[in-house]
Design an enzyme around this catalytic site. Structure first.
Site, mmCIF file in Angstrom:
data_model
loop_
_atom_site.group_PDB
_atom_site.id
_atom_site.type_symbol
_atom_site.label_atom_id
_atom_site.label_comp_id
_atom_site.label_asym_id
_atom_site.label_seq_id
_atom_site.Cartn_x
_atom_site.Cartn_y
_atom_site.Cartn_z
ATOM 1 N N CYS A 116 -17.524 -17.727 21.883
ATOM 2 C CA CYS A 116 -16.528 -17.265 20.900
ATOM 3 C C CYS A 116 -17.092 -16.250 19.900
ATOM 4 O O CYS A 116 -16.331 -15.598 19.192
ATOM 5 C CB CYS A 116 -15.929 -18.454 20.165
ATOM 6 S SG CYS A 116 -15.281 -19.710 21.271
ATOM 7 N N HIS A 249 -12.816 -15.835 13.975
ATOM 8 C CA HIS A 249 -12.511 -16.355 15.307
ATOM 9 C C HIS A 249 -11.418 -17.408 15.161
ATOM 10 O O HIS A 249 -11.491 -18.290 14.297
ATOM 11 C CB HIS A 249 -13.776 -16.968 15.919
ATOM 12 C CG HIS A 249 -13.488 -17.844 17.090
ATOM 13 N ND1 HIS A 249 -12.726 -17.420 18.141
ATOM 14 C CD2 HIS A 249 -13.834 -19.136 17.356
ATOM 15 C CE1 HIS A 249 -12.624 -18.412 19.020
ATOM 16 N NE2 HIS A 249 -13.285 -19.459 18.565
ATOM 17 N N ASN A 279 -6.897 -20.681 21.034
ATOM 18 C CA ASN A 279 -8.271 -20.185 20.940
ATOM 19 C C ASN A 279 -8.573 -19.375 22.208
ATOM 20 O O ASN A 279 -8.657 -19.941 23.295
ATOM 21 C CB ASN A 279 -9.219 -21.383 20.810
ATOM 22 C CG ASN A 279 -10.679 -20.973 20.707
ATOM 23 O OD1 ASN A 279 -11.041 -19.826 20.968
ATOM 24 N ND2 ASN A 279 -11.519 -21.920 20.334
HETATM 25 N N1 ACO Z 1 -3.005 -35.316 21.659
HETATM 26 C C1 ACO Z 1 -2.969 -36.558 21.122
HETATM 27 N N2 ACO Z 1 -4.057 -37.228 20.761
HETATM 28 C C2 ACO Z 1 -5.248 -36.638 20.960
HETATM 29 C C3 ACO Z 1 -5.371 -35.360 21.524
HETATM 30 C C4 ACO Z 1 -4.169 -34.701 21.888
HETATM 31 N N3 ACO Z 1 -4.165 -33.465 22.424
HETATM 32 N N4 ACO Z 1 -6.668 -35.029 21.596
HETATM 33 C C5 ACO Z 1 -7.358 -36.064 21.074
HETATM 34 N N5 ACO Z 1 -6.500 -37.046 20.720
HETATM 35 C C6 ACO Z 1 -6.795 -38.335 20.124
HETATM 36 C C7 ACO Z 1 -8.205 -38.808 20.389
HETATM 37 O O1 ACO Z 1 -8.296 -39.388 21.663
HETATM 38 C C8 ACO Z 1 -8.400 -39.796 19.289
HETATM 39 O O2 ACO Z 1 -7.766 -40.993 19.646
HETATM 40 P P1 ACO Z 1 -8.397 -42.428 19.224
HETATM 41 O O3 ACO Z 1 -8.402 -42.428 17.742
HETATM 42 O O4 ACO Z 1 -7.452 -43.384 19.850
HETATM 43 O O5 ACO Z 1 -9.775 -42.430 19.822
HETATM 44 C C9 ACO Z 1 -7.608 -39.207 18.123
HETATM 45 O O6 ACO Z 1 -6.713 -38.239 18.702
HETATM 46 C C10 ACO Z 1 -8.490 -38.505 17.094
HETATM 47 O O7 ACO Z 1 -9.411 -37.687 17.804
HETATM 48 P P2 ACO Z 1 -10.427 -36.785 17.038
HETATM 49 O O8 ACO Z 1 -11.248 -36.029 18.042
HETATM 50 O O9 ACO Z 1 -11.135 -37.591 16.006
HETATM 51 O O10 ACO Z 1 -9.423 -35.787 16.299
HETATM 52 P P3 ACO Z 1 -9.736 -34.667 15.280
HETATM 53 O O11 ACO Z 1 -8.946 -34.828 14.058
HETATM 54 O O12 ACO Z 1 -11.217 -34.432 15.124
HETATM 55 O O13 ACO Z 1 -9.132 -33.403 16.023
HETATM 56 C C11 ACO Z 1 -9.914 -31.494 17.227
HETATM 57 C C12 ACO Z 1 -9.664 -32.991 17.260
HETATM 58 C C13 ACO Z 1 -8.585 -30.796 17.032
HETATM 59 C C14 ACO Z 1 -10.540 -31.052 18.516
HETATM 60 C C15 ACO Z 1 -10.845 -31.202 16.034
HETATM 61 O O14 ACO Z 1 -11.993 -31.997 16.094
HETATM 62 C C16 ACO Z 1 -11.240 -29.777 15.981
HETATM 63 O O15 ACO Z 1 -10.443 -28.915 15.728
HETATM 64 N N6 ACO Z 1 -12.523 -29.496 16.165
HETATM 65 C C17 ACO Z 1 -13.009 -28.166 16.202
HETATM 66 C C18 ACO Z 1 -13.211 -27.844 17.596
HETATM 67 C C19 ACO Z 1 -12.648 -26.501 17.992
HETATM 68 O O16 ACO Z 1 -11.879 -25.857 17.341
HETATM 69 N N7 ACO Z 1 -13.102 -26.128 19.127
HETATM 70 C C20 ACO Z 1 -12.713 -24.918 19.704
HETATM 71 C C21 ACO Z 1 -13.807 -24.425 20.533
HETATM 72 S S1 ACO Z 1 -15.191 -24.151 19.602
HETATM 73 C C22 ACO Z 1 -15.049 -22.729 18.945
HETATM 74 O O17 ACO Z 1 -14.181 -21.984 19.238
HETATM 75 C C23 ACO Z 1 -16.073 -22.422 17.952
#
Ligand code: ACO
Length: 322
Positions: A116, A249, A279
């Protein structure tokens, strides 16, 4: 002294927008539009149809950037494509793009793989070529078909990404355009975001899908994006208050908001396209830039701060006068 400036921008998104509801239905995901919007800000993304490759998206974005710059393909003497999803293992997407544009002047063409952060890496590299006097007119592209490396059974990652391409024409100039750049990497964080597979003996070995520890990525991204933004501001002798537009990004709207807040840049000065694009990895910054240029937000003479972070981990920023 040879300066460099962006003389034109272009972008391309394949097909029609795919809403969260349509994506959930198509893949039978245990998810909801509300969850995706609340946690990521993403409402829709574009996905390339089967048979459409990275260089196809790059081609459309490049044609638009060249038109905007008033340049012909034959004027281009350097092509860099930032991508992690090239058409083939080799040749590079950049070499294929050169051919598709009909460029026959022998201009060097190569890909940059910094996930990214790839576009910021590519822009920084192109600037160094032009500043050295060896090249005059570079086509710098970010293009991705991330949909090809997603595990559609993993709801935690497959809802986040989209396909697309953005491009700029970067040219030698008498007046300053790019003011300061910085790029970094720390491979010790490779485990929190990777596609840990490869082609071996004619088959994919290891795990060929994107894997991510979302919360670890989130924390890392906000920290280094603020640090590298401050690094380029200091190098240019400027303050965040002088930035007209922050173009980060587009990973997640919460990362964008947290970064802008850390830099004391008001949210209304932050370009946001993740809601419509998802993304798109290396394509996200040039896509957001072109969207804001064509939408009339970004004007010539304004100061832009571009910054990215991605798997590796890699990160970087470029401060420029548009
Ligand atoms: N729909 C419903 N529930 C979901 C989904 C979904 N699509 N995905 C995950 N869950 C659930 C999980 O299983 C978890 O359930 P549980 O509590 O029963 O175990 C719950 O939601 C919470 O999961 P978390 O991973 O703790 O959720 P979080 O608030 O951290 O959000 C996310 C997840 C959106 C990925 C967040 O961590 C994030 O934005 N991280 C940054 C990562 C990113 O942007 N990556 C992009 C690539 S990297 C880059 O571009 C630099």
């Amino acid at each position: 002294m040879i300066h460099t400036r962006i003389s034109g921008t272009g972008s391309y998104l394949p097909g029609e927008p795919v809403s969260n509801a349509a994506l959930i239905a198509a893949h039978g995901l245990d998810s909801s539009g509300e969850w995706i919007v609340e946690r990521t800000g993403i409402r829709s993304r574009h996905l390339a149809a089967e048979g459409i490759a990275c260089s196809d998206l790059a081609l459309e974005a490049s044609r638009r950037a060249l038109d905007a710059a008033g340049r012909k393909p034959a004027d281009v003497d350097l092509i860099i494509v930032a991508t992690s999803t090239p058409d083939f293992v080799f040749p590079s997407a950049a070499a294929l793009l050169q051919h598709k544009l009909g460029i026959t002047n022998g201009a060097p063409a190569f890909d940059v793989q910094a996930v990214c952060s790839g576009f910021v890496y590519a822009l920084t590299i192109a600037e160094k070529f032009i500043a050295s006097g060896s090249h005059k007119c570079a086509l710098v592209v970010g293009a991705e078909v991330f949909s090809r490396i997603l595990d559609w059974k993993d709801r935690g990652t497959c809802v986040l990404f989209g396909d697309g391409a953005g491009a700029v024409v970067l040219e030698a100039s008498d007046t300053p355009g790019l003011l300061a750049s910085a790029f970094h990497a720390d491979g010790s964080h490779h485990g929190i975001l990777s596609v840990p597979g490869q082609i071996c003996g004619g088959v994919a070995t290891g795990d060929p899908f994107l894997r991510m520890d979302g919360q670890a990525v989130f924390k890392f991204a906000v920290k280094v994006l603020a640090d590298v933004a401050n690094e380029v501001l200091a190098a240019a002798g400027m303050t965040a208050a002088q930035v007209d537009w922050l173009i980060p990004h587009q990973a997640n709207v919460r990362i964008l908001q947290a970064t802008a807040k850390k830099l004391h840049i008001p949210p209304e000065k932050c370009i946001v396209t993740v809601d419509r694009h998802g993304n798109t990895s290396a394509a996200s910054i040039p896509l957001a830039l072109d969207d804001a240029v064509r939408g009339g937000k970004i004007q010539r003479g304004q100061h832009l701060l571009l910054e990215g972070v991605g798997g590796g981990f890699t990160w970087g920023a470029t401060l420029l006068r548009f």
